[in-house]
Design an enzyme around this catalytic site. Structure first.
Site, PDB file in Angstrom:
ATOM      1  N   GLU A  37      -6.847   4.471   8.012  1.00  0.00           N
ATOM      2  CA  GLU A  37      -6.629   5.887   7.704  1.00  0.00           C
ATOM      3  C   GLU A  37      -7.861   6.486   7.034  1.00  0.00           C
ATOM      4  O   GLU A  37      -8.122   7.683   7.155  1.00  0.00           O
ATOM      5  CB  GLU A  37      -5.363   6.040   6.847  1.00  0.00           C
ATOM      6  CG  GLU A  37      -4.113   5.823   7.693  1.00  0.00           C
ATOM      7  CD  GLU A  37      -2.890   5.349   6.934  1.00  0.00           C
ATOM      8  OE1 GLU A  37      -2.877   5.417   5.692  1.00  0.00           O
ATOM      9  OE2 GLU A  37      -1.940   4.891   7.601  1.00  0.00           O
ATOM     10  N   ASN A  51       0.859  -1.182   0.000  1.00  0.00           N
ATOM     11  CA  ASN A  51       0.000   0.000   0.000  1.00  0.00           C
ATOM     12  C   ASN A  51       0.896   1.233   0.000  1.00  0.00           C
ATOM     13  O   ASN A  51       1.493   1.568   1.024  1.00  0.00           O
ATOM     14  CB  ASN A  51      -0.894  -0.048   1.254  1.00  0.00           C
ATOM     15  CG  ASN A  51      -1.707   1.216   1.446  1.00  0.00           C
ATOM     16  OD1 ASN A  51      -1.806   2.063   0.559  1.00  0.00           O
ATOM     17  ND2 ASN A  51      -2.312   1.344   2.613  1.00  0.00           N
ATOM     18  N   SER A  66       3.604  -2.212  10.246  1.00  0.00           N
ATOM     19  CA  SER A  66       5.059  -2.261  10.469  1.00  0.00           C
ATOM     20  C   SER A  66       5.693  -3.598  10.095  1.00  0.00           C
ATOM     21  O   SER A  66       6.618  -4.061  10.760  1.00  0.00           O
ATOM     22  CB  SER A  66       5.397  -1.893  11.926  1.00  0.00           C
ATOM     23  OG  SER A  66       5.037  -0.544  12.175  1.00  0.00           O
ATOM     24  N   GLU A 114      -5.095  -5.143  10.707  1.00  0.00           N
ATOM     25  CA  GLU A 114      -4.074  -4.110  10.909  1.00  0.00           C
ATOM     26  C   GLU A 114      -4.340  -3.366  12.223  1.00  0.00           C
ATOM     27  O   GLU A 114      -5.146  -2.426  12.242  1.00  0.00           O
ATOM     28  CB  GLU A 114      -4.103  -3.105   9.758  1.00  0.00           C
ATOM     29  CG  GLU A 114      -3.806  -3.705   8.402  1.00  0.00           C
ATOM     30  CD  GLU A 114      -3.283  -2.661   7.433  1.00  0.00           C
ATOM     31  OE1 GLU A 114      -2.170  -2.832   6.942  1.00  0.00           O
ATOM     32  OE2 GLU A 114      -3.980  -1.647   7.203  1.00  0.00           O
ATOM     33  N   LYS A 163       0.021   4.245  -0.247  1.00  0.00           N
ATOM     34  CA  LYS A 163      -0.651   5.414   0.336  1.00  0.00           C
ATOM     35  C   LYS A 163      -0.447   6.636  -0.582  1.00  0.00           C
ATOM     36  O   LYS A 163      -0.403   6.477  -1.793  1.00  0.00           O
ATOM     37  CB  LYS A 163      -0.165   5.649   1.767  1.00  0.00           C
ATOM     38  CG  LYS A 163      -0.230   4.355   2.598  1.00  0.00           C
ATOM     39  CD  LYS A 163      -0.022   4.550   4.059  1.00  0.00           C
ATOM     40  CE  LYS A 163      -0.135   3.196   4.762  1.00  0.00           C
ATOM     41  NZ  LYS A 163      -0.033   3.282   6.205  1.00  0.00           N
ATOM     42  N   GLY A 193       2.753   2.127  10.781  1.00  0.00           N
ATOM     43  CA  GLY A 193       3.711   3.214  10.641  1.00  0.00           C
ATOM     44  C   GLY A 193       4.455   3.566  11.916  1.00  0.00           C
ATOM     45  O   GLY A 193       5.117   4.601  11.992  1.00  0.00           O
ATOM     46  N   HIS A 224      -9.506   0.885   5.106  1.00  0.00           N
ATOM     47  CA  HIS A 224      -8.218   1.113   5.773  1.00  0.00           C
ATOM     48  C   HIS A 224      -8.443   2.055   6.953  1.00  0.00           C
ATOM     49  O   HIS A 224      -9.248   2.983   6.863  1.00  0.00           O
ATOM     50  CB  HIS A 224      -7.199   1.697   4.786  1.00  0.00           C
ATOM     51  CG  HIS A 224      -5.812   1.710   5.347  1.00  0.00           C
ATOM     52  ND1 HIS A 224      -5.397   2.655   6.256  1.00  0.00           N
ATOM     53  CD2 HIS A 224      -4.760   0.877   5.159  1.00  0.00           C
ATOM     54  CE1 HIS A 224      -4.138   2.392   6.595  1.00  0.00           C
ATOM     55  NE2 HIS A 224      -3.728   1.323   5.949  1.00  0.00           N
TER      56      HIS A 224
HETATM   57  P1  PGA Z   1       3.019   0.226   7.505  1.00  0.00           P
HETATM   58  O1  PGA Z   1       1.536   0.440   6.937  1.00  0.00           O
HETATM   59  O2  PGA Z   1       3.545  -1.061   6.927  1.00  0.00           O
HETATM   60  O3  PGA Z   1       3.792   1.433   7.023  1.00  0.00           O
HETATM   61  O4  PGA Z   1       2.916   0.155   8.992  1.00  0.00           O
HETATM   62  C1  PGA Z   1       0.663  -0.647   6.818  1.00  0.00           C
HETATM   63  C2  PGA Z   1      -0.675  -0.183   6.266  1.00  0.00           C
HETATM   64  O5  PGA Z   1      -1.171   0.882   6.653  1.00  0.00           O
HETATM   65  O6  PGA Z   1      -1.277  -0.881   5.435  1.00  0.00           O
END
Ligand code: PGA
Length: 249
Positions: free
Chosen positions: A95, A9, A209, A163, A11, A169, A93
């Site tokens: 976010e 992803n 992560s 997640e 983003k 992140g 997601h």
């Molecule tokens: P990350 O993001 O691997 O940077 O923690 C994962 C995600 O949001 O899908």
């Protein structure tokens, strides 16, 4: 056997120049790779599909609108995504749930819109740090599964990504025991609702992560069928070892 899948992803990162990473990644893939999906920002979908031609890498979007078309300025329908050659779309997601106040029922409608356009939905769920620390994780997950998954889910139209929001992140990752507990719980919930045949087919991804140095540990969990990777999917040199770890698992 359930299919394994590594999804990246990106983003809101990258420009067309970054699509060179697809070619670089292709060169680093294991001989028998799992399914690999890259989800770039929407304006790059078409070019990403062109760049991935012949590599075996599939393309996905990061969100879609729940309606098929209409007066929704700035939004993107699932059929437009499919028109670029993409096969997947991430829905729900954290976010999006957070910054766009998407609720479970919105996510459910988006999953249905994705299917109607022929896309596979990668449906995301996960608890906040507060819920994690209050030991509410399984209750939250149960609620999100009940609310975000449409009744019409099959073994092939959906991928579920667990997640934990506090792991995205942040460099923080649940213990293997915690990942096993949640993924086993998700599989059991799917079995109760959809029956064993469907539950056994749906790939369950862990996300949050995932890095080259922790991927092999995470993939030890029997009900982890792959990963949804943010930061470490941007560069082929980081994503390739994660894909290798999945292939070896
Ligand atoms: P990350 O993001 O691997 O940077 O923690 C994962 C995600 O949001 O899908």
């Amino acid at each position: 056997m359930r299919r394994k899948l590594a999804a990246g992803n990106w983003k809101m990162n990258g420009t067309a120049a970054c699509l060179a990473e697809l070619g670089a990644l292709h060169k680093m893939l294991p001989t028998a790779p799992p399914e690999v999906v890259i989800c770039p920002p929407a304006p790059l979908l078409f070019r990403a599909h062109e760049a991935a031609r012949g590599t075996g890498i599939e393309i996905g979007a990061q969100d879609c609108h729940m309606e098929a078309s209409g007066a929704f300025t700035g939004d993107i329908s699932a059929s437009l995504i499919a028109d670029t050659g993409a096969l997947y779309v991430i829905v729900g997601h954290s976010e999006r749930r957070d910054a766009h106040e998407e609720r479970d029922r919105d996510v459910r409608k988006k999953a249905k819109a994705a299917w109607a356009a022929g896309l596979t939905a990668i449906i995301c769920i996960g608890e906040t740090l507060e819920d994690h620390e209050a030991n509410n994780t399984l209750d939250i997950i149960a609620g999100q599964l009940a609310g975000s998954l449409p009744d019409q889910m099959t073994g092939t139209n959906t991928v579920i990504a667990y997640e934990p929001i506090w792991a995205i992140g942040t460099g923080k990752v649940p213990t293997l025991e915690q990942i096993v507990e949640v993924h086993d719980f998700i599989r059991a919930k799917l079995e109760t609702r959809y029956g064993a045949d469907i539950a056994d087919m749906v790939p369950l991804l862990y996300g949050g992560s995932v890095k080259p140095d922790n991927a092999a540990t995470i993939f030890q969990a029997a009900n982890v069928d792959g990963a949804l990777v943010g930061g470490a999917s941007l560069k082929a040199v980081d994503f390739a070892p994660i894909i290798q770890a999945l292939a070896d698992s």
